[in-house]
Motif scaffolding. Structure first.
Motif, PDB file in Angstrom:
ATOM      1  N   GLN A   6      45.599  36.420  34.520  1.00 20.37           N
ATOM      2  CA  GLN A   6      45.213  37.253  35.646  1.00 20.37           C
ATOM      3  C   GLN A   6      46.442  37.506  36.532  1.00 20.37           C
ATOM      4  O   GLN A   6      47.108  36.579  36.966  1.00 20.37           O
ATOM      5  CB  GLN A   6      44.112  36.579  36.471  1.00 20.37           C
ATOM      6  N   LEU A  11      46.957  38.347  46.342  1.00 20.47           N
ATOM      7  CA  LEU A  11      46.996  39.729  46.799  1.00 20.47           C
ATOM      8  C   LEU A  11      46.495  39.766  48.244  1.00 20.47           C
ATOM      9  O   LEU A  11      45.475  39.155  48.566  1.00 20.47           O
ATOM     10  CB  LEU A  11      46.100  40.579  45.905  1.00 20.47           C
ATOM     11  N   LEU A  21      41.894  44.377  40.362  1.00 23.82           N
ATOM     12  CA  LEU A  21      42.326  43.080  39.854  1.00 23.82           C
ATOM     13  C   LEU A  21      42.338  43.154  38.331  1.00 23.82           C
ATOM     14  O   LEU A  21      41.445  43.751  37.733  1.00 23.82           O
ATOM     15  CB  LEU A  21      41.379  41.974  40.324  1.00 23.82           C
ATOM     16  N   ASN A  22      43.330  42.531  37.744  1.00 24.27           N
ATOM     17  CA  ASN A  22      43.527  42.630  36.299  1.00 24.27           C
ATOM     18  C   ASN A  22      43.279  41.324  35.573  1.00 24.27           C
ATOM     19  O   ASN A  22      43.581  40.242  36.078  1.00 24.27           O
ATOM     20  CB  ASN A  22      44.961  43.087  36.002  1.00 24.27           C
ATOM     21  N   CYS A  23      42.762  41.460  34.361  1.00 23.92           N
ATOM     22  CA  CYS A  23      42.520  40.317  33.490  1.00 23.92           C
ATOM     23  C   CYS A  23      42.899  40.756  32.074  1.00 23.92           C
ATOM     24  O   CYS A  23      42.367  41.746  31.580  1.00 23.92           O
ATOM     25  CB  CYS A  23      41.053  39.913  33.554  1.00 23.92           C
ATOM     26  N   TRP A  35      33.155  38.345  35.481  1.00 24.49           N
ATOM     27  CA  TRP A  35      33.956  38.180  36.686  1.00 24.49           C
ATOM     28  C   TRP A  35      33.183  37.298  37.662  1.00 24.49           C
ATOM     29  O   TRP A  35      31.997  37.516  37.914  1.00 24.49           O
ATOM     30  CB  TRP A  35      34.256  39.531  37.331  1.00 24.49           C
ATOM     31  N   ARG A  37      33.346  35.055  41.497  1.00 25.49           N
ATOM     32  CA  ARG A  37      33.935  34.928  42.823  1.00 25.49           C
ATOM     33  C   ARG A  37      33.837  33.465  43.240  1.00 25.49           C
ATOM     34  O   ARG A  37      32.802  32.812  43.013  1.00 25.49           O
ATOM     35  CB  ARG A  37      33.192  35.806  43.821  1.00 25.49           C
ATOM     36  N   THR A  74      39.407  45.157  34.087  1.00 24.73           N
ATOM     37  CA  THR A  74      39.775  45.336  35.485  1.00 24.73           C
ATOM     38  C   THR A  74      38.533  45.211  36.354  1.00 24.73           C
ATOM     39  O   THR A  74      37.432  45.595  35.940  1.00 24.73           O
ATOM     40  CB  THR A  74      40.431  46.703  35.739  1.00 24.73           C
ATOM     41  N   THR A  87      38.701  33.969  45.837  1.00 25.75           N
ATOM     42  CA  THR A  87      39.409  33.969  44.564  1.00 25.75           C
ATOM     43  C   THR A  87      38.493  34.553  43.505  1.00 25.75           C
ATOM     44  O   THR A  87      37.312  34.211  43.437  1.00 25.75           O
ATOM     45  CB  THR A  87      39.828  32.542  44.170  1.00 25.75           C
ATOM     46  N   TYR A  88      39.050  35.449  42.702  1.00 29.62           N
ATOM     47  CA  TYR A  88      38.280  36.121  41.663  1.00 29.62           C
ATOM     48  C   TYR A  88      38.791  35.663  40.300  1.00 29.62           C
ATOM     49  O   TYR A  88      39.987  35.735  40.024  1.00 29.62           O
ATOM     50  CB  TYR A  88      38.415  37.640  41.807  1.00 29.62           C
ATOM     51  N   THR A 106      42.730  35.341  40.796  1.00 25.14           N
ATOM     52  CA  THR A 106      43.524  36.090  41.778  1.00 25.14           C
ATOM     53  C   THR A 106      42.960  35.776  43.151  1.00 25.14           C
ATOM     54  O   THR A 106      41.764  35.983  43.394  1.00 25.14           O
ATOM     55  CB  THR A 106      43.458  37.604  41.522  1.00 25.14           C
ATOM     56  N   LEU A 108      42.481  36.705  46.775  1.00 23.13           N
ATOM     57  CA  LEU A 108      42.488  37.945  47.542  1.00 23.13           C
ATOM     58  C   LEU A 108      42.245  37.670  49.017  1.00 23.13           C
ATOM     59  O   LEU A 108      41.313  36.947  49.387  1.00 23.13           O
ATOM     60  CB  LEU A 108      41.395  38.888  47.024  1.00 23.13           C
TER      61      LEU A 108
END
Lengths: 112, 114
Positions: A6, A11, A21-23, A35, A37, A74, A87-88, A106, A108
């Motif tokens: 990730q 961010l 957000l990328n994975c 995904w 949280r 994404t 955090t994701y 990630t 955030l």
């Protein structure tokens, strides 16, 4: 062995911004991708789940896409709010395995 | 439904002590998991169970033991606590049928070994 990455690890954005957000993953033989949280000091909460036959899922301001051929997913957050700060994490359930593989997440921060 | 519950929420152990982290789910899920989460390191699977009476090792099983005598309960046992086991522990469960089920997580147990 499935590996999940990730980027970025962290961010920080101003309120109201749209963000992605990328994975990325190494093995495209997956059953599903989720995904999650995670708020500080809390457990994980599932946001969206995409089955391997699907391309995307939407829930409110969240949209998750899946491209198995490129090994990418994404998570798009529209009109970000301070309450989105968390955090994701993405997690993949790979083919032949019922054990999900998690990315590191990630972190955030959406500032007013 | 209460979902996945974990006790205790926080515990301090001395090196060499033992303890059991409790996990219970009331959703009749077949799969249950124990993870540990260290800062910046994501989740690492310790043990998992696919049903009552069946358990298997995950990525980091050393220093831990589990049992699954009922569908609802999946306790994690630390026999000789070491500082390296300082972490946050999460229990999770899922109803695994055809790959479209999500995982449900407990609130976590924060463990400090001194």
């Amino acid at each position: 062995k499935q590996e999940v990455t990730q980027i970025p690890a962290a961010l920080s954005v101003p309120e109201g911004e749209n963000l992605v957000l990328n994975c990325s993953f190494t093995d495209s033989a997956i059953y599903n991708l989720q995904w999650f949280r995670q708020d500080p000091g809390k457990g994980l909460t599932s946001l969206l789940l995409i089955q391997s036959s699907q391309r995307e899922q939407t829930s409110g301001r969240l949209n998750a896409s899946l491209d198995k051929s490129s090994g990418r997913s994404t998570l798009y957050i529209a009109a970000s709010q301070p309450g989105d700060s968390a955090t994701y994490l993405c997690a993949l359930q790979s083919g032949g395995s019922y054990i999900p593989t998690f990315g590191r997440g990630t972190s955030l921060i959406v500032h007013p | 439904n209460a979902g996945v519950t974990q006790t205790p929420k926080f515990r301090i152990l001395k090196i060499g002590q033992s303890m059991t982290l409790q996990c219970t789910q009331d959703m009749n899920h077949n799969y249950m998991y124990w993870y540990r989460q260290d800062p910046g390191m994501g989740l690492k699977l310790i043990y998992y169970s696919v049903g009552a009476g069946i358990t298997d090792k995950g990525e980091v099983p050393n220093g831990y033991n589990v049992s699954r005598s009922t569908t609802e309960d999946f306790p994690l046992r630390l026999e000789l606590a070491a500082p390296s086991q300082t972490s946050v522990y999460f229990c999770a469960s899922t109803l695994w049928t055809s790959g479209i089920e999500t995982q449900y997580f407990g609130p976590g147990t924060r463990l400090l070994v001194l």
